[in-house]
Every structure is written in C-alpha cells, then in structure tokens.
Write an enzyme that holds these catalytic residues in place. Structure first.
Site, PDB file in Angstrom:
ATOM      1  N   GLU A 185      43.768  18.207  28.524  1.00 33.18           N
ATOM      2  CA  GLU A 185      45.407  18.353  28.610  1.00 33.18           C
ATOM      3  C   GLU A 185      46.086  16.981  28.843  1.00 33.18           C
ATOM      4  O   GLU A 185      46.990  16.306  28.037  1.00 33.18           O
ATOM      5  CB  GLU A 185      46.013  19.519  29.414  1.00 33.18           C
ATOM      6  N   LYS A 239      35.603  12.119  24.105  1.00 32.85           N
ATOM      7  CA  LYS A 239      35.674  13.308  24.806  1.00 32.85           C
ATOM      8  C   LYS A 239      35.117  14.597  24.254  1.00 32.85           C
ATOM      9  O   LYS A 239      35.409  14.484  22.916  1.00 32.85           O
ATOM     10  CB  LYS A 239      37.184  13.599  25.527  1.00 32.85           C
ATOM     11  N   ASP A 273      41.702  18.081  32.235  1.00 31.85           N
ATOM     12  CA  ASP A 273      41.400  16.921  31.731  1.00 31.85           C
ATOM     13  C   ASP A 273      41.767  16.799  30.288  1.00 31.85           C
ATOM     14  O   ASP A 273      42.404  15.642  29.811  1.00 31.85           O
ATOM     15  CB  ASP A 273      39.991  16.422  31.985  1.00 31.85           C
ATOM     16  N   LYS A 301      29.470  10.775  30.193  1.00 29.88           N
ATOM     17  CA  LYS A 301      30.643  10.588  31.108  1.00 29.88           C
ATOM     18  C   LYS A 301      30.753  11.610  32.336  1.00 29.88           C
ATOM     19  O   LYS A 301      31.115  12.730  31.966  1.00 29.88           O
ATOM     20  CB  LYS A 301      31.840  10.651  30.372  1.00 29.88           C
TER      21      LYS A 301
END
Length: 677
Positions: free
Chosen positions: A44, A322, A42, A127
């Site tokens: 990348e 993220k 994810d 998330k």
C-alpha cells in the site's frame, strides 16, 4: 482522494492530491520508522509513493523540495543519540511489473546516452524486509552502529548492534570502513517471540519486520540480544578508505571475506534473465527463514553507478522489483468523519479487521463523498480491498450490498456545527471555521508543538486536548500564556498533575520562546510547506519580515517552489487573520535570524550561478550535465532571461542560443563546461 487518471487531473486537483499524499506519507513514515507500528502494508505504501511520483512526473512544476520523493525515512526519534551519515542512506525506487523494469533499463540508457543494443550487467539480490543499518569500523574495531533515520541522520544503536551474533566486533581491515545492510528477525524467532507474548497476555508483533525494528530500538541491549536478530550486508562506503572496487559483486565478495553474511545474489544481463530471477525468488520465498518483499537489481559497474548518480531520494542505478499486492474481502462496520487541521472533511471506513500478510487492516480511507456516491458504498457492505492503494487500503468495489442506504455527506461540521462548504474546483467539503472549530484547532495546536515545529517536550496531543477542553488554550498563542493562567487556576491542583510535572512543562515552554526561522515557518502550517521548503525560504529571506513582505516574483524565482506553491505562500502572508496570529505570537517569542549554510565549493566557476543548457550534448546526457552542475551549487534555468549567467550549448542549438547572444550572456561549449565543472 479518488485515484483518477492522472492525465485527466487539472492542476488544482493534482496539487490537492499531492498535498494529501505528502501529509499522509509523512505520518506513515513516522509510524513505520520511529514507532515500528505501521497502519498499512508495504505494498500500500509503495503504491502511494508511486502515485505521488507519477503526479510529479506529469506536473513537474508542482514538485517541491519537501516532497516525500526527495526524502528518505522519517524524522529521527529522541530516544537515542544522533549520528550523521558520512554519505546519505537513500532508498530505492520501485518497479511492479516487467514493463516497469523495461522502462528502468531504457531510462538509464537514455541518461548515459547509450544505444538500444547496449547490454548492462546487473547484480540481482533478494530484498530483505528488515531495518537498514550502518556499521563503522576503524582499524578493524566496531566503532558505532546507526539506523537509517531520515537518510542523513540516524540513531546511535551501537550497543544493540553488538548483540547481533553474525555482526563481527573485529574485522580484518586496518583502515576506516562503513558496512551497510539490513537487520532482520528470522521467521522462527519471530514465531517464538509472539508465542511468549501471547502466554504473557502482551500485544504481539504484526510481522518480523516490525519485531526487528522494535527489538533493535530497545534502550536495554539485553532485550535486543534475547530477540535473536540477524544481519545481511550489501554495501560498503569507501569514502574514507583506500579500497577500490569495480563492481557490486566485488563488494559482495569482499563482505563475505570479512565474515559478513550476505543474501544470495546473481548476475543478470537482460530482461529475460531479470524475470527468471524474479520469478525464482518469488517461488522460493516461502521456504526462506526470513521475510523478503521483492528483489533488487543494481547496475553492477560502480563506474556507471557513479555516472548515474541520484534523483531525489533514490539512486538511478538500482531499483526494487516488488512482489505483487494482496486482495481481501471484508465488511464496512461503520463510516466515520474526521476534520483535518486545514478543515478538510474526510470520511473513513471502519472495517471488520482482516489480516493481509501480517498487517491487521481495520480501516480504509473513502477519500471524499463523491467517491462514496460513485461506488454506491454504505455501512454493512462487503467490499474488496487491495493491499496497494491510496494511503490506507483501497476499496476496489462493493461485492455484496447491505440493505442500508448509501452514506450521505454531512451538512454541518461534526466538530463545531458550522455549515460545511465546497470551494470552487475542489471536490472535498471543508469546515470554514478555522480558528474556532475544536477539532481543527486541536489538530493545528498539536502540529504546532510537534517535533518538527516548536518541539515542546512533554506537550503532546493528549495535553493539547485536555487544555483545550478546559479552556486553558484556544489557540497556539495561548501556549505561551499558560504560566500566567496558572495564577487563576493552578494546574498542579488538577488530577494527574503535580508541582514537578507542571514546573517541567513551563520550563519546556519557556525554552522555546526563541525559535529558529525554519521551525517557525514550518509551524505556520502553510499548505505544502514542510521542513525542506521552510529551510529553503529561511536561506533566501533570512528573517520573517523579509518573507512576509516578499513579492510573488521573488517567491517564484526561489528554486524548487514552482508557481502554485509560490502563490500559496504569497496568499498566506496577505491574509489578515494569519498576519494577526503571527503578530500576536511574536509578542511572546523571538524568531531568530537565519544564515544559510552549505558545503558547496565556493571557488567553483558555477557556484550560485544560473545555467541553462541548449542543444544536444555528446559527452553526457543533458540530465547528467544538469545533475553535475547542481552538485557544484549551480542553479538551472528553463528559459533565457537576464538572470542567466551561462548558457551551455551543444550541437544544433536553437532559439535559446540566439536570445542569449542578443542578451550578451556568456556562452560555453560542452568541453568548456566539463573543464570548469
């Protein structure tokens, strides 16, 4: 391609990199969403998306409607029935640092014309790393469940959704309501599933997300039921209901009242509280029984969310923050060279497999031969790879050299033996033998018969390779001559083929002798022209002859193309080899004329009108005003010309207002614009 500083890219370099990114993102979307078998992590993928967005920001004229920044997910698979979403299921933009989060807050303040001192209230959520799903209820009864799909059309997974234990079949709400959330596999269930697969000598899943996706898309609901999937709800579509919420937290509380599970959430008011929440969840994730790959921050006020709207594939009001990527060391076992359908030569590093947070990484792109020389890369080197990067893992650098010489670029095409060439201002090597190079021809024909083009069922790359090597087909035109060739060399006599399978193949081919104009345009493989731009060109030109004969100026004026893309399309249809291919193809197929379909209010004053904004608006930002105009079917111009229908003026309007007056273009104030919109 090497990840050079974006500000140092020429327009040609930027366009080339965008073409590369678009092609690879589409491939990875299909692997991720439809095949549940991603090649990259994810992080990348996120870095790849981020790179594309940055280039489009610096070079806005290169941004096209078929860009991944304008799309969600992947083309919907064929195993399930389709369900059209009442409102699109979009995805979030990403942040990777505190600075990114500060930029996000500043952007929405500018868009809404709020002061620097204004304090937002954010709903902060975990998330979940799972599979998005939408569940519709009517009069309390579960009607259907659907995957996100491409964001607009999903797969009907109703029977599988019903097997998930924490999704209620009946809720205490009398009207029509759609619940959206994330399907995931608990980590303990994931480990148990893989243990069983290992005992049965079956391939294991790389991570819980892949396991959840593969389990949810089973044709047998009993298999899904055995996988112990779970669901976290986070959104309610109230389009066709009487429900009114004021905040995102109101939605979360109502979901809990309806007996849906939700991940824990919190309220944040500033960057300090945002970072505190992010760091807390980052430390907590190791103790959770489900995978998370970051946090999500949403403007809590739904009124502000509505005002902010969307940009491309993402809402302006929310962002995914993220977690950081991972770095590992591995060895380059070999370097292979591939030939793409456009003739581009790409070196690929074959790696000693290494596990990065559940994804087994076994290859990395080396972009081009200049990159290999610059990093002094050779077979046998031990390298450091980053989980975020270009397309597949990025090689940061060599940490231990082997005794081998640096890999040298080939002089001839590995597929056809023709001497490779390097075009001026481009850094890649190309095979110029476009129509006779086996690897190029096979890749293009495989593209031609694929789902987004002619969609010939039962005719995939395996069949393309078989027929090409045998000499049954050498170009896409030969596909429609296969049945005639059968009289010379019956296909049913070949191993692996029988009369029934041959009949089905010819029926599938004959069923595609009539093709829609958008699909035909897509099938031509014009660089940068995918489904979205093909539909846009079909809407404007309505038949293939109009498109072939179109002038460069007509293409440039097509909204969303940009000058460079228009030049690419114009040049394609001025190439005799391409025209000869199209004419040969047309002797075997019918290209259906196309009529544009849209859902805009045709009675709106600005429908199909060209608008331009000048001066400072006071009621909303200019971006918000443009977004509002586009939602009514208007077009936005960047400079004054006779094609402009209305000029919207704010305070301190300058030269554009003066020129509009000289051209007698109707002028509207901000208040008049708002009244008519």
């Amino acid at each position: 391609m090497p990840k050079s500083d974006i500000n140092s890219l020429s327009i040609e370099e930027a366009k080339k990199e965008l073409d590369f990114l678009k092609s690879e993102l589409k491939r990875h979307d299909n692997l991720y969403y439809n095949e549940s078998n991603p090649e990259i992590s994810d992080a990348e993928y996120d870095e790849l998306r981020n790179r594309l967005n940055e280039i489009e920001k610096i070079f806005p004229n290169l941004k096209s409607l078929d860009s991944p920044s304008q799309k969600v997910g992947a083309t919907v698979g064929t195993l399930f029935q389709k369900i059209k979403h009442e409102i699109p299921m979009l995805s979030l933009d990403n942040a990777f640092s505190q600075d990114d989060m500060i930029d996000f807050i500043e952007r929405i303040k500018r868009f809404l014309k709020l002061s620097d001192e204004y304090k937002f209230e954010f709903c902060a959520e975990q998330k979940i790393d799972g599979l998005s799903a939408a569940i519709l209820y009517e009069n309390g009864k579960l009607i259907y469940g659907a995957t996100r799909g491409d964001g607009y059309i999903g797969e009907d997974i109703t029977e599988n959704i019903k097997t998930i234990s924490n999704i209620p079949h009946q809720i205490d709400y009398p009207g029509r309501i759609e619940i959206r959330g994330e399907v995931y596999m608990p980590i303990d269930s994931f480990k148990k599933l893989n243990e069983i697969k290992e005992l049965n000598a079956e391939p294991t899943f790389a991570n819980p997300r892949n396991a959840a996706a593969g389990s949810l898309r089973q044709l047998n609901p009993q298999i899904t039921k055995s996988r112990n999937l779970k669901f976290f709800a986070y959104y309610i579509n109230t389009t066709n209901s009487n429900l009114k919420f004021h905040t995102q937290t109101d939605i979360m509380q109502f979901l809990e009242k309806l007996s849906f599970s939700t991940a824990k959430y919190a309220i944040c008011h500033n960057i300090e509280e945002i970072m505190d929440y992010y760091n807390k969840i980052y430390q907590l994730r190791e103790n959770l029984n489900y995978d998370i790959d970051g946090t999500v921050f949403k403007i809590n006020s739904l009124e502000l969310q509505d005002r902010l709207g969307f940009i491309g594939r993402s809402p302006r009001h929310s962002i995914a923050f993220k977690f950081p990527p991972e770095i590992a060391e591995t060895k380059i076992m070999d370097i292979k060279v591939s030939v793409g359908r456009t003739g581009k030569i790409t070196p690929i590093a074959i790696l000693e497999p290494v596990n990065l947070m559940g994804a087994m990484i076994s290859k990395a792109t080396l972009h081009n031969f200049e990159e290999i020389e610059r990093k002094s890369i050779s077979i046998g080197d031990t390298v450091r790879i980053l989980r975020s990067g270009d397309v597949i893992p990025k090689i940061i650098g060599v940490i231990r050299k082997s005794q081998n010489q640096v890999f040298r670029p080939p002089l001839i095409c590995p597929s056809c033996g023709v001497s490779l060439i390097k075009y001026p201002q481009l850094i890649d090597l190309y095979c110029p033998n476009h129509y006779s190079c086996p690897e190029q021809a096979i890749n293009y024909i495989s593209y031609f018969v694929s789902k987004n083009c002619f969609d010939i069922i039962g005719f995939g790359q395996k069949q393309v390779i078989e027929f090409y090597k045998e000499g049954r087909i050498k170009s896409a035109v030969d596909i429609f001559k296969l049945e005639d060739y059968d009289k010379i060399s019956p296909l049913s006599k070949k191993q692996g083929w029988g009369e029934v399978s041959v009949l089905k193949l010819y029926q599938a081919i004959n069923a595609k002798r009539s093709v829609s104009l958008p699909r035909f345009i897509t099938s031509l493989g014009i660089p940068g022209v995918g489904e979205v731009i093909s539909n846009m060109l079909a809407d404007k030109f309505e038949n293939i002859d109009n498109l072939i004969e179109s002038q460069k100026e007509e293409l440039i004026e097509t909204e969303g193309l940009g000058e460079l893309m228009a030049e690419e399309i114009y040049s394609f249809f001025r190439n005799d080899i391409n025209l000869n291919f199209i004419n040969k193809l047309r002797s075997y197929i019918t290209i259906l004329p196309h009529k544009s379909i849209n859902t805009f209010d045709k009675n709106n004053k600005f429908y199909k009108k060209m608008l331009i904004f000048t001066g400072m608006l006071t009621r909303m930002s200019r971006d918000e005003a443009k977004n509002l105009a586009l939602s009514k079917g208007a077009k936005i111009a960047t400079s004054i010309s006779k094609n402009v229908n209305f000029v919207i003026v704010g305070e301190n309007a300058g030269s554009k207002l003066k020129k509009a007056q000289e051209l007698n273009i109707p002028i509207l104030t901000e208040e008049e614009f708002i009244k008519n919109i």
